[in-house]
Each structure stands twice: as C-alpha cells, then as structure tokens.
Design a protein around this motif. Structure first.
Motif, short mmCIF file in Angstrom:
data_model
loop_
_atom_site.label_atom_id
_atom_site.label_comp_id
_atom_site.label_asym_id
_atom_site.label_seq_id
_atom_site.Cartn_x
_atom_site.Cartn_y
_atom_site.Cartn_z
N ALA A 1 -2.54 -15.73 0.64
CA ALA A 1 -2.73 -14.48 1.39
C ALA A 1 -2.00 -13.32 0.72
O ALA A 1 -2.57 -12.23 0.55
CB ALA A 1 -2.25 -14.65 2.83
N ILE A 2 -0.76 -13.54 0.31
CA ILE A 2 0.00 -12.48 -0.35
C ILE A 2 -0.60 -12.16 -1.71
O ILE A 2 -0.69 -10.99 -2.12
CB ILE A 2 1.48 -12.89 -0.49
N LEU A 3 -1.05 -13.17 -2.44
CA LEU A 3 -1.67 -12.94 -3.76
C LEU A 3 -2.89 -12.04 -3.63
O LEU A 3 -3.04 -11.04 -4.36
CB LEU A 3 -2.05 -14.28 -4.39
N ILE A 4 -3.78 -12.36 -2.71
CA ILE A 4 -4.99 -11.55 -2.52
C ILE A 4 -4.63 -10.16 -2.01
O ILE A 4 -5.24 -9.16 -2.40
CB ILE A 4 -5.95 -12.26 -1.56
N MET A 5 -3.59 -10.07 -1.16
CA MET A 5 -3.22 -8.78 -0.60
C MET A 5 -2.66 -7.85 -1.67
O MET A 5 -3.02 -6.66 -1.72
CB MET A 5 -2.19 -8.98 0.52
N PHE A 6 -1.80 -8.35 -2.56
CA PHE A 6 -1.26 -7.40 -3.54
C PHE A 6 -2.29 -7.08 -4.61
O PHE A 6 -2.25 -6.01 -5.22
CB PHE A 6 0.10 -7.86 -4.09
N ILE A 7 -3.27 -7.96 -4.82
CA ILE A 7 -4.40 -7.61 -5.70
C ILE A 7 -5.20 -6.47 -5.06
O ILE A 7 -5.62 -5.53 -5.73
CB ILE A 7 -5.29 -8.84 -5.96
N ALA A 8 -5.41 -6.57 -3.74
CA ALA A 8 -6.12 -5.50 -3.03
C ALA A 8 -5.35 -4.18 -3.11
O ALA A 8 -5.95 -3.10 -3.26
CB ALA A 8 -6.33 -5.89 -1.57
N SER A 9 -4.03 -4.25 -3.03
CA SER A 9 -3.23 -3.03 -3.07
C SER A 9 -3.27 -2.37 -4.45
O SER A 9 -3.03 -1.17 -4.57
CB SER A 9 -1.78 -3.32 -2.67
N LEU A 10 -3.57 -3.15 -5.49
CA LEU A 10 -3.64 -2.60 -6.84
C LEU A 10 -5.06 -2.29 -7.29
O LEU A 10 -5.26 -1.76 -8.39
CB LEU A 10 -3.00 -3.58 -7.83
N THR A 11 -6.05 -2.63 -6.49
CA THR A 11 -7.45 -2.37 -6.86
C THR A 11 -8.17 -1.58 -5.78
O THR A 11 -8.62 -0.46 -6.02
CB THR A 11 -8.20 -3.69 -7.12
N LEU A 12 -8.26 -2.15 -4.58
CA LEU A 12 -9.00 -1.49 -3.51
C LEU A 12 -8.33 -0.21 -3.05
O LEU A 12 -9.00 0.82 -2.86
CB LEU A 12 -9.18 -2.46 -2.33
N VAL A 13 -7.02 -0.24 -2.86
CA VAL A 13 -6.31 0.96 -2.39
C VAL A 13 -6.43 2.11 -3.39
O VAL A 13 -6.74 3.25 -2.99
CB VAL A 13 -4.84 0.63 -2.06
N PRO A 14 -6.21 1.88 -4.69
CA PRO A 14 -6.43 2.99 -5.64
C PRO A 14 -7.86 3.52 -5.60
O PRO A 14 -8.08 4.73 -5.72
CB PRO A 14 -6.12 2.35 -7.00
N ALA A 15 -8.83 2.61 -5.43
CA ALA A 15 -10.23 3.07 -5.36
C ALA A 15 -10.44 3.96 -4.14
O ALA A 15 -11.10 5.02 -4.24
CB ALA A 15 -11.16 1.86 -5.30
N CYS B 1 0.83 -1.21 0.00
CA CYS B 1 0.00 0.00 0.00
C CYS B 1 0.86 1.26 0.00
O CYS B 1 0.58 2.22 -0.73
CB CYS B 1 -0.93 0.00 1.21
N LEU B 2 1.92 1.24 0.81
CA LEU B 2 2.77 2.43 0.92
C LEU B 2 3.53 2.69 -0.37
O LEU B 2 3.80 3.85 -0.71
CB LEU B 2 3.76 2.26 2.08
N PHE B 3 3.91 1.64 -1.10
CA PHE B 3 4.60 1.85 -2.38
C PHE B 3 3.75 2.70 -3.31
O PHE B 3 4.26 3.58 -4.01
CB PHE B 3 4.90 0.50 -3.04
N LEU B 4 2.43 2.45 -3.32
CA LEU B 4 1.53 3.22 -4.17
C LEU B 4 1.23 4.59 -3.56
O LEU B 4 1.24 5.61 -4.25
CB LEU B 4 0.23 2.45 -4.40
N ILE B 5 0.97 4.62 -2.26
CA ILE B 5 0.59 5.87 -1.59
C ILE B 5 1.70 6.91 -1.70
O ILE B 5 1.45 8.09 -1.95
CB ILE B 5 0.23 5.60 -0.12
N SER B 6 2.95 6.49 -1.49
CA SER B 6 4.06 7.44 -1.55
C SER B 6 4.20 8.02 -2.95
O SER B 6 4.49 9.21 -3.13
CB SER B 6 5.36 6.77 -1.12
N ARG B 7 4.02 7.19 -3.95
CA ARG B 7 4.10 7.65 -5.33
C ARG B 7 2.96 8.62 -5.63
O ARG B 7 3.15 9.65 -6.30
CB ARG B 7 4.02 6.45 -6.26
N PHE B 8 1.78 8.32 -5.12
CA PHE B 8 0.61 9.18 -5.31
C PHE B 8 0.84 10.55 -4.67
O PHE B 8 0.55 11.59 -5.28
CB PHE B 8 -0.61 8.49 -4.71
N ARG B 9 1.39 10.56 -3.45
CA ARG B 9 1.64 11.83 -2.78
C ARG B 9 2.63 12.67 -3.56
O ARG B 9 2.47 13.90 -3.69
CB ARG B 9 2.17 11.58 -1.36
N GLN B 10 3.66 12.04 -4.10
CA GLN B 10 4.66 12.78 -4.87
C GLN B 10 4.05 13.36 -6.15
O GLN B 10 4.32 14.51 -6.51
CB GLN B 10 5.82 11.84 -5.21
N ASP B 11 3.20 12.57 -6.82
CA ASP B 11 2.60 13.04 -8.07
C ASP B 11 1.55 14.13 -7.83
O ASP B 11 1.32 14.97 -8.70
CB ASP B 11 1.97 11.87 -8.82
#
Length: 739
Positions: free
Chosen positions: A336-350, A272-282
């Motif tokens: 667990a990791i598969l579902i979690m990184f899918i969530a980080s690429l779908t639910l977190v952006p939403a 989640c943080l990998f995406l969030i930090s990039r989003f904050r910078q952009d």
C-alpha cells in the motif's frame, strides 16, 4: 531536459494527460478483473505456528478426544430475583424446536433440556437461581456470518415462544434476559465490530483529512488533490491485494484493512503535501508553472522516495514474525505504501500540472513580477509579501542548542520513564465494548458461576499404562476450581485427558502464567511413575494455553523485529545521508520518541480512560509505525538542511531548513496524527489503544523531535554531523558561523 527529465516524463505538456489516463485505466481494469480486498477477508486465520505447544496439544485433542460437538455458542439466561418456571419452560420449548428442526449450520445433536424434569433442570442454575447456561453447537466449518445467521434464527424462535426477545432486554431489569457468548458468540461479535467499523472509519478518515487541509491551506481544490491521489492509489491497491489473497499468496483480515486505510490516508497525504508545499514555494519564484513543478519534483522527490522506502522496508520486517497477525500485515501495508508514494510522484504532479496555480485558489501563489502586473491591471497598490528565511524556532535551536536538547531529552525521557508501568492483556473479550453480548454473557458466567467454565484447560498425558491420579493432583491446587474425570484417548487409551476449570478468569494474565505450572505438575506425575521423557508426553490445550503461547511468540517477534527495523532504517539512512553521526542521532531520537509515546499513551489510556491493561500486540505495532513514520519527517527536514548547507554556513542552513519545512511537516503531522486518532472513536479497544499511542507518537515527533531536538543536536555537532563526510560549505564558513 536532464535536470527535469523525470518531471517531463510524468507531468509534461502531453505526459500529464497520459499519466492521468494510465491511472484511470489501471483502476478501471483492475477493479473489473480482480476482486476487492474486502471480498477476500479471512478473519479466522490461525495466528500461532504449527510447532507451538498449544497447537500441538489441539492436534492431540482432536485426534484422541474428538467431541464432534462443533463450535459452542453459550446461551446465558438470567432474571433478577431468579428464573421462574415459565422462564425454564421457554428454554425447554426452544431446545425442543432446535432438536426437531435445527437452525442453519447448527449441529443436530442437542442437549435434551426439553426432556429434563424441572427439578433436574433447576439443579443446573447458579447458586442464587438467577442464571442458567445452555449450549448450542455449530459446524466447525461455518464462518462468523453463517453462525450469525443461525443465532439470529434462535433469537426469532425465542421471541416467538416467549412473546418478547430476551436477547434485546437490558441486564438487571425484571424481565428475562439472554446473551450469547462462548467461542461462537465471541467470533460473531468480533467480526461484526470490524465490519461496522470499516465504513465509519473510511468516512471519518476522509472527513478529518479534508477538514484539516481546508483549515491549513484554505483551498478547496488543493484539499481534494491528496484525497483524489489516495483514492486512485486505493483503487489499485485493493484489487491487487484481493488478487493476491484470492490466489492464497497472502491472507488479509478486517483489522489489517482498517489500519491500512488509516495508514494510506495519513502517510499518503503526507507524501502529497511534501511535493505540494515545495511547488507552492517555487511558484512564488518562477513564472512558469511547469518550471516550478519540475523544480519542486527535483528538490522533493528524493526525500519522498526515501521516506516511502523507509516505511516499506519497516513493514516488510514483519515478515520475520511467527505470529500470524503480525506476519499478515507485512505485504498489504508495504504494498500500500509503495503504490501510494508512486502515486505521489506521478499522479499528483500530473494533477498539479493540469491545474497549475489554480490548485491553490483562492490564495494563488505568484512571483513579485506577476503580483505587480496583476495590481496594475486592477489599479490597486502592490502588496509586497515579506520573505522570511527563518523563524523563532530556527533561531532558538541555533542560539540555545544545549537548552533545547536538555529540555527535550528530560521531557521525552520523563514520559518514557512510565513505560515500565505498562500492563498487558491477551484477552480478546477485553477488547470488546462492555455492552457487547458476548462480553456481557461472560460477565454473568464469571459472577454467577465459575469463570473457568467458559474456557476450561484440557490436560492430556501419556501414562503408558501407569495409574496416575492426575485428577487428584490438579484438584489439590488452589488455582483449580474443578477437574473432571479422566477420559481415555480414542486411538491410544494410555493417553488420559482431564478438563480443568480454573478458579479465575481463564483469559487473565494470572491464568495464562499458570500453564507452565500445570505442565510441570503433569510432567512430575509422569516422572514419579518412572516414565521417561515426560515433557514430550504432556499436552495442555484450551484458550488459556493459546494466549500463553501468544505471549511467548509475541515476545519472540518483538525481540527480533525491533532490531531488524532499526538495522534496516539505519542502513537506508547511511546510504542516503552518507553520515554515520547523523544516522545515529536521527535513529536515537525516534526511538526516544517511541518510548515517550508509550509512556504518555499509558498515562492517557490508564488514568484518563480507565484501561487496566493494553493489548500485548500494541508495542510492536506502534514501534514499526512510529519509527518508520517518524523518520519520514526527519528525512524531509534533514534533506533540506543538507541541501542548503552546500551553499551557506550550517547554522544558517539549519535556520532556513527548519523554517522551510516547518509548516508542511506540522501540517503533515497533524493530518497523520488525526487519522490515527480516528481509530480511537471505534468500539474496538485494540484499535483505540493503537490509535491513541501512535497519534501521540506522531505529535511528539512533529512538535518536539523534528522542530527542536534534531536541529539543536545538529547545531551542537556542527560540521561533525556530516562525519565521515565533510560539510559541503567551506569558504568563509568560520566567519559566517560566528555571525
């Protein structure tokens, strides 16, 4: 549209709500339709394969020497200064009641201590008369919870007879004390430890992640987003695993669920943080929150997906294990990791699309133009934010790479040099807190009686009708305290069995490594009697033999799984980076970090916390987690460097890449290490040791390997780091690299 296609699919003006509703519906439907994973725990699943020698021996023992006694609970009675006649009377009354009215799941056959005259009973006391061990047998089909119910009623009966509960009295006092040990007591204590740990572990993990996120990002909304994502992911993972376990396709136990929870919060928050930090910078460069989000997803989704797949593949490598506990981890952890990184690429952006800049309140990121407009509305001067493209670490690794590399290698290599000092144990009791009843009971037996009484070794051999004095042969050995009279097999009377009590703790490594000697003695006796193929006519069973096989199977799994994990991760890195050179040094640095974590972890556990040995499963568990999770950080940072190197000289790309990823990887590393460190607060030593070593490894990756060692090596290699490919940036590179 093509550039932001995936982002628009999951986080567009309308699709963000659809994505959120899909996750809500998934959690709701699966939670109703399928059971939660903790409802399908199996904590007594076998760990050894059917063809292991101790399992084969257990099968022979069950067929030829059926005891019909069930699972023993050993009641250990003690009074400092000696057990009194009144104490013995309490024990006799208890056994009289157990004989007349058995407690739940107790076998009706009870040793008639109540009918023994006191002089006969006193002959079974310890040498100083302070202790007595009496067994109660429970049904083999009874689980730990059922056995616990019966043991609780035994305590109530004892309290009713004695007027006090000796099971709750402290050892060493003047009162009568009692403890439950043996297979039944150990099983109940082990299950209780993990049950008690589940809730406390979940609460502690959530709190530690929340506190760290608040301290780092100072935004209450942002701190909740990763936790919400992990919560949704767990809401899907738990029923899916519960369904798979209910169908018998996988087996899960309390230990696996505990570690999976920690992994989910630690690794999930990182993604989640990998995406969030990039989003904050952009958001500081683009006014449109949607445009910034789509851009952030484009730039980070590849690294997130690659990181997640790396961990999934590493966990799946455990399917090559023969040892049950390792094998059972593979599917739950990887799923667990598969579902979690899918969530980080779908639910977190939403969620980020719905909340927008408000996600970072009160420190909302804005473009310079937005800051100026805001300042005008508030009639305040504009505070221009200084944009920095590098930091001192980036400058250090590019100006003094040899110094950094040599210092890092010496430091990590020095810590790794302590790994040969590691000592291992396979004793489940050593994983319990010292004040657990079953461990206290065993300690009394070891001090007052022969420790081998707790877990005798059963030696069986097919004599083919020959007279063989196996009892005498075994009793003549210095490591044997006592060997019982030979018993005949029920189906094959030529098979003789002798119960051997070792003159040492039957759970120690020293006792385990005597199993081949015991087998060799029995085989030699058969060979001397002229019996052919003696090796196939000797069987050794008992907990000591089981632990010896556990060590052998564990070593076999380690030799196979470690190369498989390295090979899989190497292949993934090659496909992702398309560079042999970069792949080699990224893998080697993580392996070096792993051995350093083992060395430093041993120093902490042994010299800091007084551990005499660590559980034999720790090195393999730690390797799988540290190598997979360590590569996550390398992938995220090297991806940034690789992308920047397309339009700037490599040294500049390294400086900016280190700066750009530094804060987020540091944050992610602190959170991941803290979640694993939570395991160190539990009373279960195997989880404490795993948590400490893994947390240390994550910190070494976060603060030494990722910011210093890897970029310094990249600097030294220069354009050769891309081999066999070519460095993307060519024009004017030679001039600018010298600058």
């Amino acid at each position: 549209m093509k550039e932001h296609g995936f982002g628009r699919w999951v986080a567009g003006p309308k699709t963000k709500w659809i994505t959120l509703l899909v996750w809500i519906a998934l959690v709701a439907i699966l939670s109703v339709a399928w059971p939660m994973v903790n409802e399908k725990e199996t904590n007594n699943a076998p760990n050894l394969p059917e063809d292991s020698l101790s399992v084969q021996a257990d099968q022979v023992a069950a067929r030829e020497f059926p005891s019909g006694e069930g699972v023993p609970a050993l009641l250990v009675w003690q009074r400092t200064g000696g057990l009194t006649d009144e104490d013995l009377g309490v024990i006799q009354q208890l056994y009289g009641r157990l004989s007349a009215s058995p407690v739940p799941y107790q076998l009706p056959e009870v040793i008639p201590f109540d009918k023994l005259p006191l002089p006969a009973l006193k002959q079974q006391l310890s040498e100083n008369g302070s202790s007595l061990v009496t067994p109660v047998f429970f049904e083999e089909s009874a689980g730990a919870k059922e056995t616990e119910e019966g043991l609780e009623q035994i305590q109530e009966l004892t309290k009713d007879i004695a007027g006090a509960n000796p099971f709750e009295e402290s050892l060493g006092g003047e009162e009568l004390t009692a403890r439950v040990t043996g297979p039944a007591g150990i099983s109940v204590d082990a299950t209780g430890l993990f049950e008690d740990a589940d809730v406390s572990l979940l609460i502690a993990t959530v709190l530690i992640v929340l506190v760290i996120l608040l301290l780092i990002y100072r935004s209450p909304i942002l701190a909740l987003i990763p936790l919400v994502a992990v919560g949704f992911a767990y809401g899907v993972i738990s029923p899916v695993l519960g369904f798979l376990a209910g169908e018998g396709w996988i087996t899960v136990d309390s230990q696996a669920i505990a570690i999976m929870t920690v992994l989910l919060f630690g690794a999930g928050t990182d993604y989640c943080l990998f995406l969030i930090s990039r989003f904050r910078q952009d958001l500081r460069e683009e006014e449109s929150k949607s445009g910034a989000l789509f851009r952030a997803m484009t730039q980070s989704s590849g690294a997130i997906a690659m990181s997640g797949i790396t961990v999934v593949i590493a966990m799946l490598a455990l399917l090559f294990a023969q040892y049950g506990a390792y094998y059972r981890f593979a599917i739950p952890f990887s799923l667990a990791i598969l579902i979690m990184f899918i969530a980080s690429l779908t639910l977190v952006p939403a969620l980020l699309a719905i909340l927008g800049r408000a996600s970072f309140f009160p420190f909302v990121p804005r473009t310079p133009a937005m800051e100026e407009e805001r300042a005008k509305r508030r009639n305040k001067p504009v505070k221009h934010r200084k944009v920095q493209s590098d930091n001192w670490i980036g400058r250090l690794v590019t100006t003094r790479p040899w110094t950094v590399v040599l210092t890092g290698v010496v430091l990590l290599g020095g810590l790794a040099a302590f790994t040969p000092q590691l000592k291992f144990t396979y004793d489940i009791l050593s994983s319990f807190p010292e004040d657990m009843p079953s461990r206290e009971g065993f300690s009394i037996i070891a001090e007052e009686f022969t420790p081998g009484e707790l877990a005798p070794v059963k030696v069986m051999l097919d004599t083919e009708g020959q007279e063989i004095n196996i009892q005498g042969i075994l009793e003549s050995q210095s490591f044997v305290s006592q060997a019982g009279e030979p018993a005949e097999g029920a189906e094959n009377p030529n098979i003789k069995a002798v119960d051997v009590e070792l003159a040492m703790n039957p759970y120690d490594l020293e006792a385990m490594h005597l199993i081949p000697d015991i087998r060799s003695l029995a085989e030699s006796a058969l060979t001397e009697a002229g019996i052919q193929d003696a090796a196939s006519k000797v069987w050794v069973s008992g907990q000591t033999a089981v632990q010896y096989d556990t060590e052998l199977i564990g070593d076999r799994d380690t030799r196979i799984i470690i190369p498989v994990v390295i090979g899989m991760i190497t292949l993934l890195l090659l496909l992702y980076l398309r560079s042999v050179v970069a792949t080699v040094y990224l893998v080697l640095t993580v392996i070096l970090s792993y051995f350093s974590a083992l060395g430093l972890g041993w120093l902490v556990l042994h010299y800091g916390w007084g551990a005499e040995a660590i559980q034999g499963s720790i090195p393999l568990y730690s390797f799988v987690f540290l190598v997979a999770l360590g590569e996550d950080y390398n992938i995220f940072m090297i991806s940034s460097i690789w992308k920047k190197s397309r339009h700037m000289p490599l040294k500049q790309a390294i400086r900016e890449g280190v700066h750009e990823t530094g804060s987020v990887i540091t944050s992610a590393g602190l959170i991941l290490a803290a979640t694993f460190a939570v395991l160190a607060t539990l009373p279960i030593q195997v989880l404490v040791q795993f948590g400490v070593i893994t947390a240390i490894g994550v910190l070494l990756d976060t603060f030494i390997v990722r910011p210093f060692l890897v970029p310094a090596i990249t600097t030294l290699l220069g354009r050769r780091a891309f081999w066999p490919g070519k460095a993307p940036y060519e024009e004017g590179a030679a001039v600018k690299e010298q600058a």
